[in-house]
Structures are given as structure tokens and as C-alpha cells.
Motif scaffolding. Structure first.
Motif, PDB file in Angstrom:
ATOM      1  N   ARG A 190       0.818  -1.208   0.000  1.00 57.52           N
ATOM      2  CA  ARG A 190       0.000   0.000   0.000  1.00 57.52           C
ATOM      3  C   ARG A 190       0.854   1.262   0.000  1.00 57.52           C
ATOM      4  N   ASN A 191       2.026   1.154   0.606  1.00 62.41           N
ATOM      5  CA  ASN A 191       2.875   2.340   0.776  1.00 62.41           C
ATOM      6  C   ASN A 191       3.997   2.450  -0.246  1.00 62.41           C
ATOM      7  N   ARG A 192       4.027   1.556  -1.248  1.00 61.05           N
ATOM      8  CA  ARG A 192       5.151   1.632  -2.173  1.00 61.05           C
ATOM      9  C   ARG A 192       5.083   2.921  -2.985  1.00 61.05           C
ATOM     10  N   SER A 193       6.248   3.455  -3.258  1.00 59.35           N
ATOM     11  CA  SER A 193       6.351   4.781  -3.874  1.00 59.35           C
ATOM     12  C   SER A 193       5.906   4.801  -5.331  1.00 59.35           C
ATOM     13  N   SER A 194       6.005   3.671  -6.015  1.00 55.45           N
ATOM     14  CA  SER A 194       5.650   3.624  -7.433  1.00 55.45           C
ATOM     15  C   SER A 194       4.610   2.533  -7.658  1.00 55.45           C
ATOM     16  N   PRO A 240       8.034   2.910 -18.177  1.00 58.44           N
ATOM     17  CA  PRO A 240       8.425   2.978 -16.763  1.00 58.44           C
ATOM     18  C   PRO A 240       8.705   1.597 -16.180  1.00 58.44           C
ATOM     19  N   GLU A 241       9.587   1.545 -15.192  1.00 64.15           N
ATOM     20  CA  GLU A 241       9.986   0.269 -14.614  1.00 64.15           C
ATOM     21  C   GLU A 241       8.880  -0.379 -13.793  1.00 64.15           C
ATOM     22  N   ASN A 242       7.841   0.389 -13.399  1.00 59.55           N
ATOM     23  CA  ASN A 242       6.746  -0.188 -12.624  1.00 59.55           C
ATOM     24  C   ASN A 242       5.569  -0.604 -13.506  1.00 59.55           C
ATOM     25  N   TYR A 243       5.811  -0.747 -14.810  1.00 56.65           N
ATOM     26  CA  TYR A 243       4.774  -1.239 -15.720  1.00 56.65           C
ATOM     27  C   TYR A 243       4.595  -2.741 -15.535  1.00 56.65           C
ATOM     28  N   PHE A 244       3.346  -3.203 -15.440  1.00 56.93           N
ATOM     29  CA  PHE A 244       3.045  -4.628 -15.313  1.00 56.93           C
ATOM     30  C   PHE A 244       2.477  -5.131 -16.627  1.00 56.93           C
TER      31      PHE A 244
END
Length: 457
Positions: A195-199, A319-323
């Protein structure tokens, strides 16, 4: 029967926690629509009783999976494949009530035998892997579930987590990231860190910009291929084994390559590991007495994550946080006689290093011509190919559910006609990389002799 399935449950995100989601597939996904499911097993040394497993571990796994799915709703969703492929394209859809199946089993097979590195019959591992749920049909679409999970207890010895997933759901970075997250939630008894992850994760395909031309080319090439149910490749007639290149081994191999190629400024551990394995596999065909045309081409494919990497197709980079799927890579082609030669490893390593430099790390070349990948594939159909599954950067063994990191990774989707290698980090004190292989008996015996003999210098 040595393995017994106790139950299969559909696990969903907590009610109201995940919004409905529809994701049209882009060309990075479409290429995998008809690909076989990716099938992997993670073994954990965690002695526990059947009572503890059923009363504590299984309820915790179900609860933590539910909490994790609210952050990864596509994992609980489905692939919708159009019945009329001329009018629409496939998409991934999650709607409230969708579930990810989790199978619970207990096995009395020999845990130590299964988790050893020596050659073992591949077929025995399929007891611990959940089959993908069957296809369904809804209005204008065939419905294909995207994932299946299984937890198998070996009483008093350990636990195996089995994972089957449709490749169009995501690449290694995405799927391993999901498994890391599930393990983290289970270990910490909650999803506070997620829940708290920055990206937060990005699912929106608009991060690719305008890929309409590539999307249309890929779907045009794929839409006349029927979507068929996945099946287990049994009997495989294969043995599987693991081979470790310790850091001291890779250092020696690097020095050998650099001494023969003084103009080569750098070579990575991946390059020498992949080259040494590839050349040993190619040599094993000759050693096993197979008929091989020494002038025929051998082809080596290696994947490369395209997120955050400047390239010729998507600007700015994804972006690196793309799923999802966001893979490029490189391809090396060499004559069989060159790869199988006494110094075939050195030639292969130099070629792979050059491929990384000029195909992957060069912005102008990386993903260049990606819209033609599918049309180029038939030319490799009759060639001898070898690929890489997995990456030490995205290592499933790092999925710690509270039982410590995994002790053995087995990639069962390598039990197919073409050969490939799995790659993960070694857990022993000497460090290094572990190569997993699935080969016919004669090839495996020849490979082991060549691989181990080549390190004695």
C-alpha cells in the motif's frame, strides 16, 4: 498415489478492493497469445506437519493471496479471445468476482531426490504443478484464465509452490514481482508495504505510445491461429538437472574469453554462463551421436527487459513499474561447427557480448524492427535454437513466504521440443549462477561430461 490433491479454491481480492479493468493487448502481449503456459516450481526447505500445514500455512496463503490480488487484479482476470478475429482483438479483463485458483496438495515423494541437482525424470515433477483451468465461452469471446497456483506439502521436509501462467499476462519481471509481493504479504501478515510503495503498478498500455502499426501487424499474423487449451507435455522423455557455475568458475571463463579477445573491454557473468551452456549443449549433440550438419546454423536467443531502457521504438522508455510484457532481446547465429569447436565457448561468449553491446545497449538498435518479429519467426523454424528462461535479476527463489528463500527452482515449461536453459542465483556460500536444463537422456549425459570437464583448467 504419492501425491494427493486436497482442495482447489478460487481466491479473489477482498470485496470492493479492486476496480474492474480492461486491457487491450499490445504487440508485446500479442506475440505470446498462442505460446504455451510458463510453468515453474519453487521448493522450500521448511519441515512442518500436516496439521500445521492445514491449520496455519494454508489459511495464511489464501488470505495473503487475496490481499495481494487487490494490487494485481489482472492476475485474477482472464484473457478474452474474440470468436470473430476480424472484428476485434484479444484483451485482458478483470471484473469483481474473478478468482485465481489455488490448489492444495500433499505429497510423499522423496523431497531430497526432487531437489537435488542430479539428473531426474522430468515427468515426476508435474504432480506439483496446477493445470491451467479449461477454456470457457462468453458471448463473443473464448475465456482463458491467466494463472493457476499450487502449494504442496512434503510432510516433515518442505513445501513446493507451483505456478502456471499465460505469458500474455506478463513477462518475468511482472510475474516474479507478483510472486515476491505475495510472499512478502504472507511473511509480514499484511499488505502495508504494498500500500505504501512509492511507485504503484502501471497497467495502462498507453505507456507504449503509438504502436498501432505493430499491433495490427502482429494480430494480422496471429488471428487465424485457433486458441487451444493448454496441456501438460507428458510424457516428455526428458531428464532435468541443475549445474552451478560458481563465481570462481565464471572468473576463469571470463579470463579465458578476454585473453583470446584483447579488444573486448568487458564481459558479463551472464554472457559467459550463457555461452558456456550453449556451446556445451551444441557439443552434446555430436557426443550423443546425433546426425548434425556442421554447416547448419545454431541460433541463441536471449531476452532483455525493455523497461527504462532507451530504444528505437518507445520514447520515452516504458516505466519500470509497468506490469505486463515489455521484452526485447538479442539473437546470435553461428555455424554449428564454430559453436561445437574446441574454442566454441570463446567464440560464443564474444558474440553474445557483442550482441549485448550492439543489439541491446544501443538505443538505435534495441527494438528496431520489432513490428517485423512475427514475420521473421518462420525462418528460424527449422534451425536449432537455444534460449534463456528467467533471470538472476528477477529470481523466483527470492520469494520468501516466511520459510526462507527457495532452495531449488524448476522450470517445467522447458520440457518442450526446442531446448532452453533456466537461470537463477546460487544459494551456496561460493555464489554464482545455477543453470537448469531439460534434455533427453543421451544428451544430458553427454552435456554433463562436457560441462564439468570444461571447467577443469
Amino acid at each position: 498415489m504419492s501425491t494427493t490433491v486436497l482442495e482447489t479454491s478460487g481466491i479473489s481480492p477482498p470485496p470492493g478492493s479492486a476496480a474492474d479493468l480492461t486491457l487491450p493487448l499490445c504487440f508485446f502481449d500479442i506475440i505470446w497469445v498462442h505460446f504455451h503456459p510458463i510453468r515453474r516450481l519453487i521448493f522450500y526447505n521448511h519441515p512442518c506437519t500436516e496439521a500445521e500445514f492445514s491449520t496455519t500455512i494454508v489459511p495464511n496463503l489464501k488470505h495473503s493471496l487475496s490481499l495481494t490480488l487487490q494490487h494485481y487484479p489482472p492476475v485474477a482476470g482472464n484473457l478474452l479471445y474474440p470468436l470473430d478475429t476480424d472484428k476485434s482483438r484479444p484483451l485482458i479483463r478483470y471484473v469483481s468476482g474473478d478468482t485465481a485458483p489455488l490448489t492444495i496438495a500433499v505429497s510423499h515423494r522423496d523431497f531430497d531426490e526432487l531437489t537435488g541437482g542430479h539428473a531426474r525424470d522430468s515427468d515426476q515433477f508435474y504432480d506439483f504443478l496446477p493445470p491451467m483451468p479449461p477454456l470457457a465461452e462468453e458471448e463473443n469471446y473464448k475465456i482463458a484464465p491467466l494463472i493457476a497456483l499450487q502449494a504442496t506439502l512434503f510432510p516433515g521436509r518442505g513445501i513446493c509452490i507451483g505456478l502456471s501462467n499465460h505469458h500474455c499476462l506478463g513477462d518475468a519481471r511482472s510475474i516474479v514481482g507478483f510472486m515476491w509481493a505475495w510472499a512478502e504479504v504472507n511473511r509480514n501478515s499484511g499488505d502495508k508495504q504494498l500500500r505504501n510503495r512509492s511507485s504503484p503498478l502501471i497497467y495502462d498500455r498507453s505507456v507504449f505510445g503509438d504502436t498501432k502499426n505493430a499491433d495490427e501487424k502482429f494480430w494480422s499474423a496471429m488471428r487465424n491461429v485457433a486458441l487451444t487449451p493448454s496441456s501438460f507435455p507428458l510424457p516428455s522423455g526428458r531428464l532435468r538437472a541443475a549445474f552451478t557455475l560458481h563465481q570462481s568458475d565464471t572468473k576463469k571463463l571470463k579470463n579465458m574469453v578476454l585473453s583470446k579477445n584483447p579488444d573486448l573491454a568487458f564481459i558479463s557473468s551472464f554472457a559467459v554462463t550463457a555461452a558456456y551452456t550453449w556451446s556445451s549443449v551444441v557439443k552434446s549433440a555430436d557426443a550423443a551421436g546425433e546426425e548434425v550438419d556442421e554447416n547448419s546454423d545454431e541460433v541463441f536467443f536471449f531476452p532483455a527487459d525493455a523497461r527504462g531502457r532507451p530504444n528505437a521504438m518507445v520514447d520515452p522508455p516504458v516505466p519500470e513499474n509497468y506490469f505486463g510484457n515489455c521484452l526485447g532481446g538479442g539473437m546470435i547465429k553461428m555455424e554449428h561447427k564454430k559453436v561445437a569447436a574446441e574454442e566454441g565457448f570463446v567464440a560464443a561468449a564474444a558474440a553474445i557480448a557483442d550482441g549485448i553491446k550492439n543489439q541491446v545497449n544501443d538505443k538505435e538498435n534495441f527494438l528496431k524492427g520489432a513490428e517485423n518479429w512475427l514475420s521473421d519467426m518462420p525462418k528460424f523454424g527449422e534451425l536449432s535454437t537455444f534460449g534463456v528462461s528467467g533471470s538472476p535479476k528477477f529470481d523466483l527463489l527470492d520469494s520468501d513466504f516466511g520459510w526462507g528463500t527457495g532452495s531449488r527452482l524448476e522450470v517445467l515449461s522447458m520440457d518442450k521440443e526446442k531446448y532452453s536453459m533456466s537461470l537463477c542465483n546460487s544459494s551456496d556460500s561460493a555464489g554464482g549462477l545455477v543453470v537448469g536444463l531439460s534434455l533427453p537422456k543421451e544428451r544430458m549425459e553427454a552435456f554433463a561430461t562436457i560441462f564439468e570437464g570444461g571447467l577443469k583448467f
